[in-house]
Design an enzyme around this catalytic site. Structure first.
Site, short mmCIF file in Angstrom:
data_model
loop_
_atom_site.label_atom_id
_atom_site.label_comp_id
_atom_site.label_asym_id
_atom_site.label_seq_id
_atom_site.Cartn_x
_atom_site.Cartn_y
_atom_site.Cartn_z
N SER A 112 -51.92 35.47 -0.09
CA SER A 112 -50.53 35.47 -0.60
C SER A 112 -49.97 36.85 -0.92
O SER A 112 -50.71 37.81 -1.12
CB SER A 112 -50.46 34.60 -1.85
OG SER A 112 -50.59 33.27 -1.46
N ASP B 155 -52.73 38.96 -4.13
CA ASP B 155 -51.40 38.40 -4.37
C ASP B 155 -50.39 39.44 -4.86
O ASP B 155 -49.74 39.25 -5.91
CB ASP B 155 -51.46 37.22 -5.37
CG ASP B 155 -52.50 36.17 -4.99
OD1 ASP B 155 -52.84 36.11 -3.79
OD2 ASP B 155 -52.98 35.44 -5.87
N ASN C 298 -50.23 26.20 1.54
CA ASN C 298 -50.35 26.21 0.08
C ASN C 298 -49.25 27.09 -0.49
O ASN C 298 -48.10 26.62 -0.54
CB ASN C 298 -51.78 26.47 -0.43
CG ASN C 298 -52.53 27.63 0.16
OD1 ASN C 298 -52.83 27.64 1.34
ND2 ASN C 298 -52.88 28.60 -0.64
N ASP C 299 -49.52 28.32 -0.90
CA ASP C 299 -48.51 29.06 -1.67
C ASP C 299 -47.26 29.45 -0.86
O ASP C 299 -47.38 29.87 0.28
CB ASP C 299 -49.10 30.38 -2.18
CG ASP C 299 -50.45 30.21 -2.82
OD1 ASP C 299 -50.87 29.07 -3.06
OD2 ASP C 299 -51.09 31.24 -3.09
C1 FRU Z 1 -53.43 30.53 -4.88
C2 FRU Z 1 -54.36 31.31 -3.96
C3 FRU Z 1 -54.03 32.79 -3.98
C4 FRU Z 1 -54.51 33.24 -2.64
C5 FRU Z 1 -54.17 32.07 -1.77
C6 FRU Z 1 -55.10 31.83 -0.61
O1 FRU Z 1 -53.26 29.22 -4.48
O2 FRU Z 1 -55.69 31.09 -4.32
O3 FRU Z 1 -54.57 33.47 -5.07
O4 FRU Z 1 -53.90 34.41 -2.21
O5 FRU Z 1 -54.17 30.93 -2.60
O6 FRU Z 1 -54.65 30.81 0.21
#
Ligand code: FRU
Length: 598
Positions: A197, A275, A139-140
């Site tokens: 993240s 994050d 994902n991120d």
């Molecule tokens: C955003 C999020 C972040 C978190 C991560 C977990 O997409 O929800 O806030 O750190 O993904 O995978």
């Protein structure tokens, strides 16, 4: 009597064995290696198979644990545990719940090579010039940091399956933002939990003291600064635990990463605070102050609230302020940009994971919003973007990657991808200063010679203009819609039948000159002509269409799959004489077919 009990017990045990062999009783099974000699253990995965927890023990100590859909029979693909870092030690991988008839143990492969060199990056739905993980989920984008000619790209990674889970930081490197080489996962889950993240930076002055053997180069500058990554550790899987901010560092230019022993560096403050984005703030007002500035951590708290912290050494953090109700959430980013390229006139941008941003000032302590929240992004496939740290001043760009959340890659051993690298600027518009986001110039290196250079007047709704010469799968297309002649005859027209359609690979883009709305694959965004013109840039990969309009005042990132192999066939039609349409189109090369720099 005793004999009959024994007989009964034997018959019962036999029955249980029969039933468990027939139906597959749930048992725990381990794979062991001692000493570890190879780099990789490849585990067979079947998407949709029941998940088991798997623990990784090294010399009897639990390193981490993850969930995996172990294939009971023929696997879809192999997920890799990178065991090279534990050479010579005793490895025990225990699957806690597998059926006794599962064949997973016989299908485990141990090797110095990846399991699928012949297949990887050749998959049917593999993006051809966008970053996607070699295997597993992402994902991120995380920890974006540039150091000595290398762009480091870390990413939220599930190495063991194609859905979200087991959050780990994958790691890839590139010298041109296009060709990526995956390295071993950089940050693995541990006793503090899985790895959410965060961000990355170069500690140029060794403020952390993590470099115990500092070396100077000829100019007296530290030649071997630590690279540092900040992330959120969180017990997200087996019981939700406190989310806290942790650190890893590298003393070998990003090749290997060590956990900071006293993690977390910032304890839990509130629910799932997370994050961390860390950057150096140079105190221009007080350059003679201690060290001329300080580190800043922007942290997401909850709701639409964030907080800022400061540190001199990256390990002790003090809260500076809360920034509440910002109108954005998750994954903060904060950076200073010149307005209209004028470095004497700068503004700060505060960016949230949902793509909303505010423009304001930052005095090192407090971010004061002056305008916003605004967005440049419309549509779903664009989330949790982050910009690079430590791009050299000689380059001076603010380069960003975003997660193209929600794309579908059916049957693939990987899932999700990032946008193209994008370059961010602040420019003055008739509405005030706004952020513009455009594809980074590197994309142009993938261009083949121009395929179409074409211009025509719109001929009417039933008269499609087919742009000649458009062959291929990957494109960079510039479309200019010029309304000058129409505007002269119809000043300030708001007639919503003033429509233009563009279609490529069956994906429709519409511009409504009456309502001043652009639409791509059903996603609408406001877009007003500038000097009677709308300029559209389309970047098309195998699984995506990214649209940037009027230099990136808006962008719409869409994922799509061309299942029926519809040919490109760019056609344009619309109200007669509404606009002159000019098209420049380049076919793009796949990064898997050319080497960097060629
Ligand atoms: C955003 C999020 C972040 C978190 C991560 C977990 O997409 O929800 O806030 O750190 O993904 O995978």
């Amino acid at each position: 009597m005793k004999r009959s009990i024994l007989l009964f017990q034997l018959i019962f045990a036999g029955l249980v064995l029969m039933i468990s062999q027939t139906f597959g009783q749930t048992i725990s099974q381990s794979y062991e290696a001692f000493p570890v000699k190879k780099k990789f253990v490849h585990l067979p995965v079947k998407t949709g198979a029941p998940k088991t927890w798997m623990t990784v023990n090294i010399n009897g100590v639990l390193q981490h644990e993850f969930q995996i859909e172990l294939a009971p029979g023929e696997p879809d693909f192999y997920a890799t545990v990178e065991v090279g870092r534990w050479q010579g030690k005793k490895l025990v991988l225990t699957a806690e719940t597998v059926t006794s008839d599962s064949k997973w143990l016989t299908n485990v492969k141990v090797a110095d090579e990846m399991s699928d060199e012949a297949l990887v990056y050749k998959e049917a739905y593999r993006p051809q010039f966008h970053f996607s993980p070699r295997r597993g989920w992402t994902n991120d984008p995380n920890g974006l940091v540039y150091y000595k000619g290398t762009y480091h790209l870390f990413f939220q990674h599930n190495p063991y399956g194609t859905s979200w889970g087991n959050m780990t930081w994958g790691h890839a490197v590139s010298t041109d933002l296009l060709h990526w080489t995956e390295k071993p996962d950089a940050v693995l889950p541990d006793k503090n939990g899985v790895v959410f993240s965060g961000s990355g930076l170069v500690d140029w002055e060794n403020t952390s003291g993590l470099q115990k053997n500092p070396k100077k180069d000829a100019s007296g500058k530290l030649a071997n600064p630590p690279l540092v990554l900040f992330y959120t550790s969180i017990q997200a899987d087996r019981g939700k635990g406190p989310a806290a901010q942790s650190m890893v560092y590298s003393l070998d230019e990003g090749k290997t990463w060590k956990k900071y022993p006293a993690n977390p560096v910032l304890p839990n403050l509130i629910t799932d605070n997370r994050d961390p984005k860390v950057f150096w703030y140079s105190d221009r007002q007080n350059p003679a102050g201690p060290k001329g500035g300080h580190w800043v951590m922007a942290l997401y708290l909850e709701g639409e609230n964030y907080a800022l912290f400061s540190s001199q050494n990256l390990t002790n953090w003090e809260k500076m302020c809360d920034i509440k109700n910002l109108g954005c959430s998750e994954c903060p980013d904060m950076f200073e940009l010149p307005v209209d390229g004028n470095s004497a006139q700068t503004k700060w941008v505060f960016w949230g994971g949902d793509g909303k941003y505010l423009i304001g000032t930052f005095d090192g302590k407090t971010f004061t919003p002056e305008a916003g929240p605004f967005t440049t992004k419309y549509g779903g496939n664009d989330y949790a973007a982050q910009t690079y740290s430590d791009i050299p001043a000689t380059d001076g760009r603010r380069i960003q990657f975003s997660w193209m959340s929600g794309g579908k890659y059916p049957g693939m051993p990987f899932n999700q991808q990032f946008t193209v690298p994008r370059s961010l600027t602040l420019r003055t518009t008739s509405e005030g200063v706004r952020l513009f986001i455009e594809p980074a110039i590197e994309i142009e290196k993938l261009r083949n010679s121009k395929q179409a250079n074409f211009s025509a007047n719109l001929k009417g709704m039933d008269n499609k203009i087919k742009v000649p010469g458009m062959k291929g799968e990957l494109f960079d297309i510039e479309i200019l819609l010029d309304f000058k002649k129409f505007d002269e005859k119809n000043p300030l027209s708001t007639d919503t039948t003033n429509l233009i359609y563009m279609e490529i690979f069956g994906q429709k883009i519409t511009y409504n000159m009456g309502s001043k709305i652009i639409e791509s694959a059903g996603i609408k965004a406001p877009l007003v002509p500038v000097d009677h013109q709308i300029r559209i840039r389309l970047i098309i990969d195998r699984t995506t269409v990214e649209l940037f309009a009027n230099d990136g005042i808006i962008q719409i990132a869409n994922c799509f799959i061309n299942k029926d192999k519809v040919p490109a066939n760019l056609s344009i039609w619309g109200k007669k004489d509404l606009a002159t349409v000019s098209v420049k189109s380049y076919q793009l090369k796949s990064v898997y077919s050319i080497q960097p720099g060629s």
